[in-house]
Design a protein around this motif. Structure first.
Motif, PDB file in Angstrom:
ATOM      1  N   THR A 189      -0.325  -2.478   7.011  1.00  0.00           N
ATOM      2  CA  THR A 189       0.503  -1.931   5.933  1.00  0.00           C
ATOM      3  C   THR A 189       1.710  -2.832   5.739  1.00  0.00           C
ATOM      4  O   THR A 189       2.808  -2.549   6.221  1.00  0.00           O
ATOM      5  N   ALA A 197      -5.595   2.096   5.913  1.00  0.00           N
ATOM      6  CA  ALA A 197      -5.434   0.647   6.006  1.00  0.00           C
ATOM      7  C   ALA A 197      -5.119   0.225   7.435  1.00  0.00           C
ATOM      8  O   ALA A 197      -4.434   0.925   8.172  1.00  0.00           O
ATOM      9  N   ILE A 222       0.859  -1.189   0.000  1.00  0.00           N
ATOM     10  CA  ILE A 222       0.000   0.000   0.000  1.00  0.00           C
ATOM     11  C   ILE A 222       0.893   1.237   0.000  1.00  0.00           C
ATOM     12  O   ILE A 222       1.846   1.315   0.779  1.00  0.00           O
TER      13      ILE A 222
END
Length: 116
Positions: free
Chosen positions: A43, A40, A32
């Protein structure tokens, strides 16, 4: 011809080894981007040698290409099989119609037609 094939494989293997040796530095592979980290929960990031990233990308591209080509070829094979079945059906019908004797035909002519 076999030696040319072996030589080609050997050259390709040496090229891959040279690429791997030249790109041994570690790189961080992030799933990401940094800008989306706050959205998120996880990660994930990995530390990998650059040559693994390069060769892995090539491998993934090849697999996607093979799967894509398989689906395209499967469609063509289904169409070819359908056409073959249709041709066989028409051949069987022609054979059946040639074997049928019209009522107005003479027996001698029917025997001659059957022989040819």
């Amino acid at each position: 011809m076999r030696y040319i094939r072996y030589a080609s494989i050997a050259i390709f293997a040496v090229a891959l080894i040279l690429v791997a040796m030249a790109n041994r530095s570690m790189v961080t592979l992030k799933i990401i981007p940094d800008e989306l980290d706050r959205f998120a929960v996880l990660t994930p990031s990995f530390q990998l040698p650059l040559f693994l990233v390069i060769l892995g990308s090539i491998l993934v591209g090849l697999i996607i290409g093979f799967v894509w080509e398989y689906f395209i070829e499967a469609k063509k094979h289904r169409e070819d099989a359908r056409q073959i079945r249709e041709v066989e059906s028409l051949r069987a019908e022609v054979k059946r119609l040639k074997g049928a004797q019209p009522e107005s035909q003479d027996e001698v002519l029917a025997i001659l037609d059957k022989a040819s």
